[in-house]
Design an enzyme around this catalytic site. Structure first.
Site, short mmCIF file in Angstrom:
data_model
loop_
_atom_site.label_atom_id
_atom_site.label_comp_id
_atom_site.label_asym_id
_atom_site.label_seq_id
_atom_site.Cartn_x
_atom_site.Cartn_y
_atom_site.Cartn_z
N VAL A 164 0.84 -1.20 0.00
CA VAL A 164 0.00 0.00 0.00
C VAL A 164 0.87 1.25 0.00
O VAL A 164 1.81 1.37 0.80
CB VAL A 164 -0.93 0.02 1.23
CG1 VAL A 164 -1.78 1.28 1.24
CG2 VAL A 164 -1.81 -1.23 1.26
N LEU A 165 0.55 2.19 -0.89
CA LEU A 165 1.22 3.49 -0.94
C LEU A 165 0.28 4.55 -0.37
O LEU A 165 -0.88 4.65 -0.79
CB LEU A 165 1.58 3.85 -2.38
CG LEU A 165 2.08 5.29 -2.63
CD1 LEU A 165 3.41 5.54 -1.92
CD2 LEU A 165 2.21 5.56 -4.13
N ASP A 166 0.77 5.35 0.56
CA ASP A 166 0.02 6.47 1.12
C ASP A 166 0.70 7.76 0.69
O ASP A 166 1.80 8.09 1.16
CB ASP A 166 -0.03 6.35 2.65
CG ASP A 166 -0.94 7.39 3.28
OD1 ASP A 166 -1.34 8.34 2.59
OD2 ASP A 166 -1.24 7.26 4.48
N ILE A 167 0.07 8.49 -0.24
CA ILE A 167 0.61 9.75 -0.74
C ILE A 167 0.16 10.88 0.19
O ILE A 167 -1.00 11.24 0.22
CB ILE A 167 0.12 10.02 -2.18
CG1 ILE A 167 0.52 8.89 -3.12
CG2 ILE A 167 0.69 11.35 -2.69
CD1 ILE A 167 -0.06 9.02 -4.52
N CYS A 348 -13.48 27.53 9.07
CA CYS A 348 -13.61 26.34 8.22
C CYS A 348 -14.82 25.50 8.63
O CYS A 348 -15.54 24.97 7.78
CB CYS A 348 -12.34 25.51 8.26
SG CYS A 348 -10.95 26.26 7.37
#
Length: 377
Positions: A164-167, A348
């Site tokens: 898994v890649l977490d950008i 916000c």
């Protein structure tokens, strides 16, 4: 009308009448009314729009007992469009120029995320997740953030051993959760030195590689990719580059989940000038058409989930933690920072409450899953 040259009485009358249209009374008795301490406030707001509104609050020119509700009323009535449209047009042009080229990817890390983990430890949940929680059946911020992490894992159809890649991995909270509960192997990239250092400690003992790295430099093949609250820093002119990199790194049968704040109203609109200057420089909230155009020919859109109202609750929880923990922070941060951070979080919250901005989770695959995709809510 040239609002920059109005007399004090005319400026005060003009601003008072604008606020009154949204149910806000200047120096009124309700929690959502504002109390003006400096009469220069009126001309400053007319001349500088939202930037002047925010800066004058930081300087103590006005107060409001319930800032989030003040902004809900103001934005729901679309009063931001009634004051100084020339300033808004200039900001939109600036946003387009800023996103033309390759911005310094590490600027936002230094400006916002590297100001001190002590602030974020006080403000965030126990896992330090700095994105919108998922409040369905949740009674606390910790539960809402854990719900969100589980929701993402469900949508990704995670299985043991997946890569898994977490950008934009933040402090490593998602990768650690996925490793603990699903036995995945992970790579996390961030442009924040503070986050990278803490994430490495947080993920120690798991098969997780944390890198201080711009996503454009990332290489490798991954079964799953996530980007949770990072896309807002990419910029419109870099959207295609972002999705091309994700497609390059994703296996043919993989799944990519994008979690991002979204703008459903105006394609190409710039970031709020005050937010741009004081909180998130070079940021831009994408529209539906921005995302749709950039993914054409690269991905199949399997699911698009909007739970923007949950960000209101998340931001209020962050402010409550910040307020209660201020005694631990006031030796490092001054009163102006306190007012800035309060204004950021509560303005916000009001924006999401007014439904002027959204929170999207978008599930993408490269060719479409053969047997179809079943989403989770």
């Amino acid at each position: 009308m040239n609002t920059e040259t109005l007399s004090l009485s005319s400026a005060q009358e003009f601003v008072t009448n604008i606020f009154y249209r949204a149910g806000i009374t200047v120096n009124g008795p309700r929690a959502s009314d504002i109390k003006v301490h400096n009469t220069k406030f009126y001309n400053r707001v007319l001349a500088q729009g939202s930037l002047g509104l925010g800066e004058s609050y930081m300087e103590g020119w006005w107060d409001c007992e319930d800032l989030s509700q003040f902004f809900f009323l103001l934005l729901r009535a679309r009063l931001d469009e009634a004051v100084n449209p020339a300033t808004l047009a200039l900001q939109s042009l600036k946003s387009k120029v800023l996103t033309l080229g390759r911005n310094d990817p590490y600027k936002i890390g230094q400006f916002h995320y590297d100001i001190g983990d002590d602030l974020y430890r006080v403000m965030l949940d126990k896992r330090m997740i700095y994105t919108c929680g998922y409040w369905r059946d949740a009674l606390s911020l910790d539960e809402a953030q854990e719900n969100k992490l589980q929701l993402i894992c469900d949508k990704l159809y995670l299985e043991p051993g997946m890569r898994v890649l977490d950008i934009g991995c933040g402090w490593g909270g998602f990768l650690k959760y996925a490793a603990e509960n699903y036995g995945i192997k992970g790579v996390g990239v961030t442009v924040s030195k503070e986050q990278a250092s803490e994430a490495k400690k947080n993920c120690r003992g798991f098969d997780i590689d944390i890198r201080l790295e711009d996503y454009r430099e990332t290489v490798g093949q991954f079964d799953r990719i996530v980007s949770i609250g990072m896309f807002e820093h990419v910029g419109k002119k870099n959207y295609l580059t972002f999705f091309k990199k994700a497609a390059e790194c994703l296996t043919d049968d993989g799944i990519f989940l994008l979690h991002t704040i979204g703008n459903s109203e105006v394609s190409g609109a710039g970031t709020d000038p005050w937010i741009e200057k004081y909180i998130f420089p070079n940021s831009m909230i994408p529209s539906i058409s921005h995302v749709a155009t950039a993914i054409e020919g690269l991905f199949v859109m399997e699911d698009w989930h909007n739970f923007g109202p949950d960000y209101d609750k998340t931001l209020l929880s962050w402010f409550e933690n910040f307020e209660h923990g201020w005694s631990k922070l006031q030796d490092k941060f001054d009163k102006t920072f306190y007012r800035k951070w309060k204004y950021y979080l509560l303005s916000c919250a009001g924006t999401f409450r007014a439904r002027r901005t959204q929170l999207w989770q978008i599930v993408l695959t490269k060719h479409g899953l053969v047997n179809g995709y079943t989403s989770f809510r």
